[in-house]
Every structure is written in C-alpha cells, then in structure tokens.
Design a protein around this motif. Structure first.
Motif, PDB file in Angstrom:
ATOM      1  N   GLU A  33       0.764  -1.163  -0.053  1.00  0.00           N
ATOM      2  CA  GLU A  33      -0.038  -0.170   0.184  1.00  0.00           C
ATOM      3  C   GLU A  33       0.958   1.147  -0.028  1.00  0.00           C
ATOM      4  O   GLU A  33       1.203   2.048  -0.481  1.00  0.00           O
ATOM      5  N   LEU A  34       1.793   1.399   0.628  1.00  0.00           N
ATOM      6  CA  LEU A  34       2.104   2.545   0.970  1.00  0.00           C
ATOM      7  C   LEU A  34       3.252   2.369  -0.633  1.00  0.00           C
ATOM      8  O   LEU A  34       3.531   4.109  -0.887  1.00  0.00           O
ATOM      9  N   VAL A  35       4.300   2.094  -1.116  1.00  0.00           N
ATOM     10  CA  VAL A  35       4.720   2.055  -2.863  1.00  0.00           C
ATOM     11  C   VAL A  35       4.165   1.978  -3.291  1.00  0.00           C
ATOM     12  O   VAL A  35       4.603   3.061  -4.051  1.00  0.00           O
ATOM     13  N   THR A  36       2.886   1.366  -3.057  1.00  0.00           N
ATOM     14  CA  THR A  36       1.855   1.771  -4.718  1.00  0.00           C
ATOM     15  C   THR A  36       1.477   3.316  -4.733  1.00  0.00           C
ATOM     16  O   THR A  36       1.272   4.347  -5.804  1.00  0.00           O
ATOM     17  N   VAL A  37       0.747   4.200  -3.600  1.00  0.00           N
ATOM     18  CA  VAL A  37       0.590   5.096  -3.082  1.00  0.00           C
ATOM     19  C   VAL A  37       1.678   5.987  -3.511  1.00  0.00           C
ATOM     20  O   VAL A  37       1.649   7.035  -4.430  1.00  0.00           O
ATOM     21  N   ARG A  38       2.573   5.538  -3.049  1.00  0.00           N
ATOM     22  CA  ARG A  38       3.969   7.188  -3.084  1.00  0.00           C
ATOM     23  C   ARG A  38       4.757   6.929  -4.453  1.00  0.00           C
ATOM     24  O   ARG A  38       4.312   8.137  -5.306  1.00  0.00           O
ATOM     25  N   ILE A  39       4.324   5.928  -5.498  1.00  0.00           N
ATOM     26  CA  ILE A  39       5.225   5.412  -6.733  1.00  0.00           C
ATOM     27  C   ILE A  39       4.441   6.132  -7.865  1.00  0.00           C
ATOM     28  O   ILE A  39       3.917   6.645  -8.395  1.00  0.00           O
ATOM     29  N   ASN A  40       3.070   5.804  -7.801  1.00  0.00           N
ATOM     30  CA  ASN A  40       2.321   6.684  -8.242  1.00  0.00           C
ATOM     31  C   ASN A  40       1.884   8.814  -8.385  1.00  0.00           C
ATOM     32  O   ASN A  40       0.925   8.166  -9.614  1.00  0.00           O
ATOM     33  N   ALA A  41       2.175   8.538  -7.692  1.00  0.00           N
ATOM     34  CA  ALA A  41       2.287  10.320  -7.358  1.00  0.00           C
ATOM     35  C   ALA A  41       3.489  10.869  -7.589  1.00  0.00           C
ATOM     36  O   ALA A  41       3.309  12.276  -7.630  1.00  0.00           O
ATOM     37  N   GLY A  68       6.127  10.684 -14.269  1.00  0.00           N
ATOM     38  CA  GLY A  68       7.131   9.728 -14.813  1.00  0.00           C
ATOM     39  C   GLY A  68       7.274   8.520 -14.609  1.00  0.00           C
ATOM     40  O   GLY A  68       7.666   7.463 -15.572  1.00  0.00           O
ATOM     41  N   LEU A  69       6.732   8.405 -13.662  1.00  0.00           N
ATOM     42  CA  LEU A  69       5.986   6.565 -12.816  1.00  0.00           C
ATOM     43  C   LEU A  69       5.186   5.493 -12.119  1.00  0.00           C
ATOM     44  O   LEU A  69       3.814   6.565 -12.579  1.00  0.00           O
ATOM     45  N   ARG A  70       4.737   4.731 -12.826  1.00  0.00           N
ATOM     46  CA  ARG A  70       3.578   4.130 -12.967  1.00  0.00           C
ATOM     47  C   ARG A  70       3.519   3.076 -12.120  1.00  0.00           C
ATOM     48  O   ARG A  70       4.854   1.751 -13.262  1.00  0.00           O
ATOM     49  N   MET A  71       3.183   2.047 -11.215  1.00  0.00           N
ATOM     50  CA  MET A  71       2.955   0.842 -10.533  1.00  0.00           C
ATOM     51  C   MET A  71       1.471   0.330 -10.522  1.00  0.00           C
ATOM     52  O   MET A  71       1.135   1.138  -9.487  1.00  0.00           O
ATOM     53  N   LEU A  72       1.110  -1.098 -11.342  1.00  0.00           N
ATOM     54  CA  LEU A  72       0.303  -1.742 -10.835  1.00  0.00           C
ATOM     55  C   LEU A  72       0.668  -2.496  -9.886  1.00  0.00           C
ATOM     56  O   LEU A  72       1.446  -2.638  -9.272  1.00  0.00           O
ATOM     57  N   ALA A  73      -0.645  -2.064  -8.988  1.00  0.00           N
ATOM     58  CA  ALA A  73      -0.129  -2.731  -7.157  1.00  0.00           C
ATOM     59  C   ALA A  73      -0.558  -4.416  -7.396  1.00  0.00           C
ATOM     60  O   ALA A  73      -1.293  -5.170  -7.916  1.00  0.00           O
ATOM     61  N   TRP A 107       6.711  -3.438 -10.623  1.00  0.00           N
ATOM     62  CA  TRP A 107       7.118  -3.508 -11.441  1.00  0.00           C
ATOM     63  C   TRP A 107       6.420  -2.433 -12.088  1.00  0.00           C
ATOM     64  O   TRP A 107       5.798  -1.869 -12.327  1.00  0.00           O
ATOM     65  N   ILE A 108       7.285  -0.980 -11.883  1.00  0.00           N
ATOM     66  CA  ILE A 108       7.349  -0.283 -11.875  1.00  0.00           C
ATOM     67  C   ILE A 108       7.869   0.536 -13.457  1.00  0.00           C
ATOM     68  O   ILE A 108       8.640   0.056 -14.334  1.00  0.00           O
ATOM     69  N   ASP A 109       6.563   1.027 -13.855  1.00  0.00           N
ATOM     70  CA  ASP A 109       6.952   2.005 -15.220  1.00  0.00           C
ATOM     71  C   ASP A 109       7.626   3.078 -15.409  1.00  0.00           C
ATOM     72  O   ASP A 109       7.108   3.910 -14.676  1.00  0.00           O
ATOM     73  N   VAL A 140      11.666  -1.014 -13.714  1.00  0.00           N
ATOM     74  CA  VAL A 140      13.191  -1.843 -12.520  1.00  0.00           C
ATOM     75  C   VAL A 140      11.794  -2.051 -11.912  1.00  0.00           C
ATOM     76  O   VAL A 140      10.416  -1.776 -12.246  1.00  0.00           O
ATOM     77  N   ARG A 141      12.308  -3.364 -11.058  1.00  0.00           N
ATOM     78  CA  ARG A 141      11.596  -4.131 -10.869  1.00  0.00           C
ATOM     79  C   ARG A 141      11.749  -4.044  -8.837  1.00  0.00           C
ATOM     80  O   ARG A 141      13.437  -3.423  -8.490  1.00  0.00           O
ATOM     81  N   ILE A 142      11.166  -3.870  -7.639  1.00  0.00           N
ATOM     82  CA  ILE A 142      11.139  -2.926  -6.329  1.00  0.00           C
ATOM     83  C   ILE A 142      10.933  -4.430  -5.940  1.00  0.00           C
ATOM     84  O   ILE A 142       9.732  -4.559  -6.145  1.00  0.00           O
TER      85      ILE A 142
END
Length: 382
Positions: free
Chosen positions: A297-305, A308-313, A321-323, A355-357
């Motif tokens: 939850e933490l990473v999905t919310v922060r990365i999608n904010a 230039g970055l997007r990550m499907l939960a 998997w970060i686009d 990139v993969r986190i």
C-alpha cells in the motif's frame, strides 16, 4: 508468539548477495528476491538443534516433509498429489534448466511470457536453444499474457511453455479462466508446461486464490511440471530446498534422467528448515502477509504520485513492477542507483523502461527509498 517484521537485521557485513552488491556505497538494495525478515522461530530453533548434533553425513528426504507437502497442497489449493510425483531439487532455477533440456531438442523452441524472470530466458537458451515470446499486456490494471497474439509466430518447433504464476515481475495472480486459456493453448499445440509457482503462498490481494496449473483438469495435470519451494514464503532461499511435481510418469522419468549426475541432492539443513517451516510456519506467514500488504500500500500510493512513474499494485509476490518509461532518462535503473536506490533493472527481464522493486524489507527502509526517489525526480524538473 511475538513477531516483529520491523526488526532491523544488519546484513551489510554478512555474505548476503543482496546487501553486498552495493557494498561501501550509499545504495538501498531493493533488488534480488529474498527478504530482510528473520525466518520463522521454529525454523531457526530446529536448525540450531540439527547443527548441535555436529555430524553432517548424507541424508534423505524426511517422510514428514513429504507428508506435509501433500497435505499442504490439498488443504491450501485443493490439489491432490501423490508422493511419488515429487522430485526434490536444490533450487528452482535448476528445475527450469532441467525442464528445458528434458523436453526441448537443440533445434526446437520454448515459449514464455515476456517480460519474465531472467533465468527463464537463460534456461531456454541453454546449449544454443531458442525461445519465443508471448507478449504481456496491461488488462484492467493487471499484467496478463496475450496468448491470442502468439499464434501467428508459431511454426511447429515449439515443445515447452514456461509459465510463472504468481507472475514475476508483474505480480499477477492468474484467474481460473486465464489459466484455462493457457492450458487450451498448450493442448492445441501439444506443449509440455513448466509452471513456476514459487510465490504461490504470497497472495497479497484479498479475495484472490492461487490455482496450480496442474490442478485445472486431467489434461493440464498430464502435461505439467510444477516448480515449488518454501524459499520465498519463509525466506529460506540461501538453503536451497525446492521441488518439481510431475504427475506424468514419462515426463517425470525424462526429468530424472536429465538430472542424473548433474543436479546434486538437497542438503540436510535445507530439509530441516523446509520441514519446520511447513509444519510450524503458518502464524509467521500470516503475519508476514499482513506486513507485506502494508508495504504494498505504501509503495503503490507513493510511486503512483511520482511524475513519470507508474506501478500496478501486485496481487501476489513481494515484488513491484515500475514503469519508468516516461522519465526523461536513458537508463532508469542507473538513474535510481545514482540516487541511492538499487532496483532490479528491467532490461534483464526484457523491458528496459522498467525497474523491479523488492517490498520484502522493513517499512522504514522502504520509506527512506521513497524519499530518495522523490528527491531524485525533483532534480529532473529543474
């Protein structure tokens, strides 16, 4: 039992591959798929007891472990297997390689979804073999392999379909109808199916259930090689206890014959750890899943904010998997390393813009990594 997944274990001065990659650099390692959590207490206790015996001669698979695997697959996934279907392995990656060598001649080919966990490609290219890609596309906020689009590239040389469920790197937990599509594709083209299901216990999305490919129907069962291990579930990757479950006796014999003299036995400490984990690790696993859901939850919310970055939960695994393809940088992996965050580079998986986190670490470390990402992205806006 008190379980604290916020407990910090300093692995930077150990033999950890994860933490030594950026040794003496201020880089947070969020790449290779092991976690920074201590394994279940009973695993540690029983390993200590076994080491205290002081004798480490040849061993055999504990009958209790075989019983635990059979009952676990029946109870958790409704999959009834026979003990003789299990082939024990010292690691899942060697299972990928044996599956290829046992079923694909040098002039034949393997099929696999792309992007994919890099050892799939490495195994499929062993001794000069070739592979073909099944494109993975976004569909309703999930990464799904598009088998319909793969039909046009087939020429009859295909012998093996390699699957990954839950999907690494995308985190998809395949629905039954999607698995049935994969099974029908394999039936239509007479393919053996090697299904890597090592992340099956790590389902993060409420309401979803892992479905073993081989459990779909009798056709799926008889063409399947299923690879499993307790390593991702209980953080035992460095010990090496894995298995291939092969119901078809002809496929199993080919697999065993190919392994002979090449694949070593599972070591005795790995058997001890696997047995303890499967017998006594459920409370620990439930607590880990809750912690990982919070990290997701933490990473999905922060990365999608972040611009230039997007990550499907991710629905399963502890991998995201970060686009990063919209960033104005040539190499997202290198950009983030220079900012102090060590992801897995998407190019290794066949997708350079990603990139993969790894979310399997203490939350405070993830928050620190998110802060570094924010700061690095701000420099691109200046």
């Amino acid at each position: 039992m008190t379980l604290n997944f916020d407990l910090w274990v300093d692995r930077s001065h150990s033999d950890s591959v994860k933490w030594n990659k950026y040794n003496n650099q201020d880089v947070i390692p969020l790449w290779v798929a092991d976690t920074d959590f201590t394994s279940p207490p009973q695993v540690i206790k029983e390993l200590q007891q076994r080491v205290a015996e002081g004798v480490f001669g040849y061993g055999f698979t504990p009958p209790e472990l075989i019983d635990l695997v059979v009952s676990r697959l029946a109870d958790r996934y409704g999959w009834a297997i026979e003990p003789e279907w299990i082939v024990w392995l010292p690691g899942l990656v060697c299972g990928l390689n044996v599956a290829v060598r046992a079923n694909v001649a040098l002039h034949e080919t393997t099929l696999m979804p792309m992007p994919i966990y890099p050892p799939f490609m490495q195994a499929a290219q062993s001794e000069g073999r070739q592979f073909k890609s099944v494109n993975v596309r976004e569909k309703q906020q999930r990464w799904v392999a598009d088998f319909a689009s793969a039909e046009s590239q087939l020429d009859g040389s295909e012998r093996l379909l390699m699957l990954c469920n839950p999907y690494n790197p995308g985190g998809t937990v395949y629905y039954r109808e999607e698995l049935l599509e994969q099974q029908e594709f394999a039936r239509r083209h007479n393919l053996v199916v090697c299904s890597d299901e090592i992340h099956c216990d790590l389902i993060l999305e409420p309401g979803l259930q892992h479905i073993p490919f081989a459990s779909l129907n009798s056709d799926a069962e008889q063409r399947s090689i299923t690879l499993l291990a307790p390593s991702k579930t209980f953080n035992l990757a460095g010990l090496g206890a894995s298995m291939a479950i092969i119901p078809n006796p002809q496929l199993r014999r080919k697999f065993l014959d190919t392994s002979k003299g090449i694949v070593p036995h599972v070591n005795i400490l790995a058997y001890v750890a696997a047995t303890a984990a499967y017998r006594d690790g459920e409370e620990w696993l439930s607590a880990q899943l809750e912690y990982l859901r919070g990290n997701r939850e933490l990473v999905t919310v922060r990365i999608n904010a972040m611009p230039g970055l997007r990550m499907l939960a991710p629905e399963g695994t502890y991998l995201g998997w970060i686009d990063a393809s919209a960033l104005p940088v040539q190499d997202p992996y290198r950009f983030f390393v220079e900012a102090g965050i060590g992801f897995s580079g998407g190019a290794e998986f066949g997708a350079p813009g990603f990139v993969r986190i790894n979310l399997g670490c203490q939350r405070a470390l993830l928050e620190k990594a998110m802060d570094r990402m924010d700061a690095a992205l701000q420099t691109l806006e200046r």
